[in-house]
Design a protein around this motif. Structure first.
Motif, PDB file in Angstrom:
ATOM      1  N   ASN A 194       8.698  66.633  49.041  1.00 27.66           N
ATOM      2  CA  ASN A 194       9.668  66.835  50.128  1.00 27.66           C
ATOM      3  C   ASN A 194       8.998  67.260  51.423  1.00 27.66           C
ATOM      4  OD1 ASN A 194      11.943  66.075  48.780  1.00 27.66           O
ATOM      5  ND2 ASN A 194      12.329  68.107  47.960  1.00 27.66           N
ATOM      6  N   THR A 195       7.969  68.074  51.291  1.00 32.68           N
ATOM      7  CA  THR A 195       7.250  68.511  52.495  1.00 32.68           C
ATOM      8  C   THR A 195       6.580  67.311  53.162  1.00 32.68           C
ATOM      9  OG1 THR A 195       6.852  70.619  51.389  1.00 32.68           O
ATOM     10  CG2 THR A 195       5.511  70.137  53.329  1.00 32.68           C
ATOM     11  N   ILE A 196       5.950  66.482  52.350  1.00 33.65           N
ATOM     12  CA  ILE A 196       5.304  65.279  52.899  1.00 33.65           C
ATOM     13  C   ILE A 196       6.364  64.363  53.513  1.00 33.65           C
ATOM     14  CG2 ILE A 196       3.974  63.206  52.316  1.00 33.65           C
ATOM     15  CD1 ILE A 196       2.496  64.899  50.192  1.00 33.65           C
ATOM     16  N   ALA A 197       7.472  64.196  52.787  1.00 32.44           N
ATOM     17  CA  ALA A 197       8.549  63.316  53.286  1.00 32.44           C
ATOM     18  C   ALA A 197       9.051  63.787  54.654  1.00 32.44           C
ATOM     19  CB  ALA A 197       9.699  63.279  52.288  1.00 32.44           C
ATOM     20  N   GLY A 198       9.073  65.118  54.853  1.00 29.31           N
ATOM     21  CA  GLY A 198       9.523  65.667  56.141  1.00 29.31           C
ATOM     22  C   GLY A 198       8.638  65.183  57.285  1.00 29.31           C
ATOM     23  N   GLU A 199       7.334  65.109  57.024  1.00 29.82           N
ATOM     24  CA  GLU A 199       6.430  64.624  58.086  1.00 29.82           C
ATOM     25  C   GLU A 199       6.572  63.121  58.285  1.00 29.82           C
ATOM     26  OE1 GLU A 199       3.052  68.074  58.322  1.00 29.82           O
ATOM     27  OE2 GLU A 199       2.423  66.113  57.566  1.00 29.82           O
ATOM     28  N   GLU A 200       6.803  62.403  57.186  1.00 29.59           N
ATOM     29  CA  GLU A 200       7.001  60.950  57.333  1.00 29.59           C
ATOM     30  C   GLU A 200       8.247  60.703  58.185  1.00 29.59           C
ATOM     31  OE1 GLU A 200       4.455  59.742  56.429  1.00 29.59           O
ATOM     32  OE2 GLU A 200       3.809  60.196  54.409  1.00 29.59           O
ATOM     33  N   ALA A 201       9.252  61.573  58.005  1.00 26.69           N
ATOM     34  CA  ALA A 201      10.484  61.422  58.789  1.00 26.69           C
ATOM     35  C   ALA A 201      10.201  61.603  60.276  1.00 26.69           C
ATOM     36  CB  ALA A 201      11.527  62.445  58.322  1.00 26.69           C
ATOM     37  N   LEU A 202       9.309  62.529  60.575  1.00 33.41           N
ATOM     38  CA  LEU A 202       8.942  62.757  61.978  1.00 33.41           C
ATOM     39  C   LEU A 202       8.171  61.543  62.538  1.00 33.41           C
ATOM     40  CD1 LEU A 202       8.972  64.965  64.234  1.00 33.41           C
ATOM     41  CD2 LEU A 202       6.712  65.651  63.402  1.00 33.41           C
ATOM     42  N   HIS A 203       7.289  60.998  61.727  1.00 35.52           N
ATOM     43  CA  HIS A 203       6.532  59.815  62.176  1.00 35.52           C
ATOM     44  C   HIS A 203       7.482  58.641  62.410  1.00 35.52           C
ATOM     45  CE1 HIS A 203       3.048  61.603  59.580  1.00 35.52           C
ATOM     46  NE2 HIS A 203       3.215  62.268  60.704  1.00 35.52           N
ATOM     47  N   GLU A 204       8.427  58.509  61.497  1.00 32.57           N
ATOM     48  CA  GLU A 204       9.419  57.427  61.639  1.00 32.57           C
ATOM     49  C   GLU A 204      10.184  57.600  62.963  1.00 32.57           C
ATOM     50  OE1 GLU A 204      12.562  57.632  58.729  1.00 32.57           O
ATOM     51  OE2 GLU A 204      13.803  56.298  59.934  1.00 32.57           O
ATOM     52  N   LYS A 205      10.567  58.835  63.220  1.00 33.55           N
ATOM     53  CA  LYS A 205      11.312  59.137  64.441  1.00 33.55           C
ATOM     54  C   LYS A 205      10.487  58.750  65.677  1.00 33.55           C
ATOM     55  CE  LYS A 205      13.980  62.942  66.231  1.00 33.55           C
ATOM     56  NZ  LYS A 205      14.494  64.253  66.054  1.00 33.55           N
ATOM     57  N   ALA A 206       9.211  59.082  65.635  1.00 27.91           N
ATOM     58  CA  ALA A 206       8.325  58.770  66.759  1.00 27.91           C
ATOM     59  C   ALA A 206       8.256  57.265  66.989  1.00 27.91           C
ATOM     60  CB  ALA A 206       6.925  59.329  66.478  1.00 27.91           C
ATOM     61  N   TYR A 207       7.952  56.526  65.930  1.00 30.24           N
ATOM     62  CA  TYR A 207       7.766  55.084  66.111  1.00 30.24           C
ATOM     63  C   TYR A 207       9.062  54.393  66.530  1.00 30.24           C
ATOM     64  CZ  TYR A 207       2.947  55.368  64.647  1.00 30.24           C
ATOM     65  OH  TYR A 207       1.609  55.665  64.606  1.00 30.24           O
ATOM     66  N   LYS A 208      10.181  54.842  65.998  1.00 32.71           N
ATOM     67  CA  LYS A 208      11.462  54.248  66.410  1.00 32.71           C
ATOM     68  C   LYS A 208      11.734  54.551  67.881  1.00 32.71           C
ATOM     69  CE  LYS A 208      14.295  55.983  63.406  1.00 32.71           C
ATOM     70  NZ  LYS A 208      15.175  56.391  62.298  1.00 32.71           N
ATOM     71  N   PHE A 209      11.364  55.746  68.314  1.00 30.87           N
ATOM     72  CA  PHE A 209      11.543  56.144  69.713  1.00 30.87           C
ATOM     73  C   PHE A 209      10.661  55.270  70.629  1.00 30.87           C
ATOM     74  CE2 PHE A 209      10.110  59.354  73.048  1.00 30.87           C
ATOM     75  CZ  PHE A 209      11.281  59.325  73.795  1.00 30.87           C
ATOM     76  N   PHE A 210       9.391  55.117  70.249  1.00 26.22           N
ATOM     77  CA  PHE A 210       8.478  54.307  71.075  1.00 26.22           C
ATOM     78  C   PHE A 210       8.972  52.853  71.139  1.00 26.22           C
ATOM     79  CE2 PHE A 210       4.883  57.219  69.225  1.00 26.22           C
ATOM     80  CZ  PHE A 210       5.351  58.288  69.990  1.00 26.22           C
ATOM     81  N   MET A 211       9.338  52.322  69.984  1.00 28.88           N
ATOM     82  CA  MET A 211       9.803  50.925  69.964  1.00 28.88           C
ATOM     83  C   MET A 211      11.112  50.787  70.725  1.00 28.88           C
ATOM     84  SD  MET A 211       8.817  47.945  68.999  1.00 28.88           S
ATOM     85  CE  MET A 211       9.690  46.476  69.563  1.00 28.88           C
ATOM     86  N   GLY A 212      11.947  51.803  70.663  1.00 29.99           N
ATOM     87  CA  GLY A 212      13.214  51.791  71.410  1.00 29.99           C
ATOM     88  C   GLY A 212      12.948  51.659  72.909  1.00 29.99           C
ATOM     89  N   LYS A 213      11.898  52.322  73.385  1.00 26.83           N
ATOM     90  CA  LYS A 213      11.533  52.236  74.805  1.00 26.83           C
ATOM     91  C   LYS A 213      11.060  50.820  75.138  1.00 26.83           C
ATOM     92  CE  LYS A 213      12.720  56.270  75.864  1.00 26.83           C
ATOM     93  NZ  LYS A 213      13.957  56.402  76.632  1.00 26.83           N
ATOM     94  N   ILE A 214      10.367  50.197  74.201  1.00 24.41           N
ATOM     95  CA  ILE A 214       9.934  48.802  74.420  1.00 24.41           C
ATOM     96  C   ILE A 214      11.165  47.899  74.532  1.00 24.41           C
ATOM     97  CG2 ILE A 214       8.708  46.837  73.373  1.00 24.41           C
ATOM     98  CD1 ILE A 214       6.695  48.858  72.195  1.00 24.41           C
ATOM     99  N   PHE A 215      12.138  48.111  73.652  1.00 24.61           N
ATOM    100  CA  PHE A 215      13.368  47.308  73.713  1.00 24.61           C
ATOM    101  C   PHE A 215      14.069  47.488  75.070  1.00 24.61           C
ATOM    102  CE2 PHE A 215      13.400  46.967  68.971  1.00 24.61           C
ATOM    103  CZ  PHE A 215      13.531  45.588  68.905  1.00 24.61           C
TER     104      PHE A 215
END
Ligand code: FE2
Ligand code: FE2
Length: 325
Positions: A194-215
């Motif tokens: 769960n601790t690891i998953a929490g960081e993956e969630a943050l990474h996911e959030k980052a990449y979706k945010f960056f890609m959202g800016k590209i869109f």
């Protein structure tokens, strides 16, 4: 869109990368470390602690353990992921691993976090006594030796689609593995997952945010990249694990992961569904004819994958690789 224009877009997203780093990312000094979750050999009662660890992992099924080893091997190949990121066009034009550019810094923050995931799982599995460590270590070396082919062709848009998808996939896998560990009575392992998953969630959030800016800046280019990556299909980062050998470890890992429900074809469909909604694909405006076609293709894509997932048969080949007999 010409490559130069894509580079301009990537440059224009840099302040948002900076913003994400300063608002959301922790300084290495503040992060948890694997040692926080593991017995300390300097403690007088370390023997007892290892016994407790081995007892609690004893009822975790072999299949779950194989899947967990596969997750760990994937995490351990992270030097390839930092290399992959810095080779995306426009991300590190200085060709400098200590570059102060926001994208290059992001790539290091991201992979330095990932490094602890592999370390922690590796040490926990080693202490469990249930894993054939030498075989696993060979798999890690083999995977690093072979590298990764995430099929992004060095295109930064493709890279952002891939990482948005894959970080969510990794999060799902760790969350589900944590649930299975919990069900089998290993609460420490559940907490680790769960601790690891929490960081993956943050990474996911980052990449979706960056890609959202590209869109926002380049909806047609973003859509073309999304379609291109969906047509190629997202491969797991460890897919080259067996390349150059006769082994079928990767296939086993994928099948077992599907079988135990840690990461399934249903999850694959759900990620497409989520990303399409998250980026508001159906509401994008200012599209070319190609863009509109891409929009149509993407808006029904998850549905097709859900149907495929329903029809999918149980995976056949499953060998309990990587474990002590
Ligand atoms: Fe990770
Ligand atoms: Fe991650």
């Amino acid at each position: 869109m010409a490559f130069e224009e894509k580079m301009e877009v990537i440059k224009s997203v840099e302040p948002f990368v900076e913003q994400f780093i300063s608002e959301k990312m922790k300084n290495p000094e503040e992060c948890w470390q694997p040692a926080d979750f593991l017995p300390d050999f300097a403690d007088p009662d370390f023997h007892d602690k290892i016994q407790i660890l081995q007892k609690s992992i004893a009822n975790v099924p072999d299949t779950v353990l194989v899947s967990l080893v596969g997750n760990m091997i994937t995490e351990e190949a992270l030097p390839s992921y930092q290399t992959f990121f810095n080779l995306l066009k426009g991300m590190n034009e200085e060709r400098n691993v200590s570059s102060n550019g926001a994208w290059a810094r992001w790539s290091r923050l991201w992979t330095a976090e990932e490094n602890r995931h592999g370390d922690l799982l590796n040490k926990y599995l080693y202490l469990s006594g249930r894993v054939d460590m030498k075989v696993v270590e060979k798999s890690i070396q083999q995977l690093l030796h072979n590298g990764v082919d995430l099929q992004t062709d060095g295109d930064p848009y493709h890279g952002m689609i891939y990482t948005s998808f894959q970080e969510r996939a990794t999060k799902i896998t760790h969350v589900n593995t944590g649930k299975l560990a919990y069900k089998s009575g290993d609460l420490s392992l559940a907490k680790i997952c769960n601790t690891i998953a929490g960081e993956e969630a943050l990474h996911e959030k980052a990449y979706k945010f960056f890609m959202g800016k590209i869109f926002e800046s380049d909806p047609n280019g973003g859509l073309a990249a999304f379609v291109a990556m969906m047509k190629k299909k997202i491969v797991m980062p460890a897919s080259l694990m067996d390349f150059g050998t006769e082994k079928r470890q990767y296939l086993n890992y994928v099948n077992i992961t599907q079988k135990i429900g840690a990461y399934t074809s249903y999850d694959y469909a759900s990620i497409i569904d989520h990303l399409v909604k998250n980026w508001g694909i159906e509401n994008l405006l200012g599209l070319s004819d190609e863009g509109k076609k891409a929009q149509d293709f993407l808006s029904t894509l998850a549905e097709r994958y859900y149907k495929l997932a329903e029809r999918m048969k149980e995976p056949m080949e499953m060998e309990l690789i990587w474990l002590n007999k």
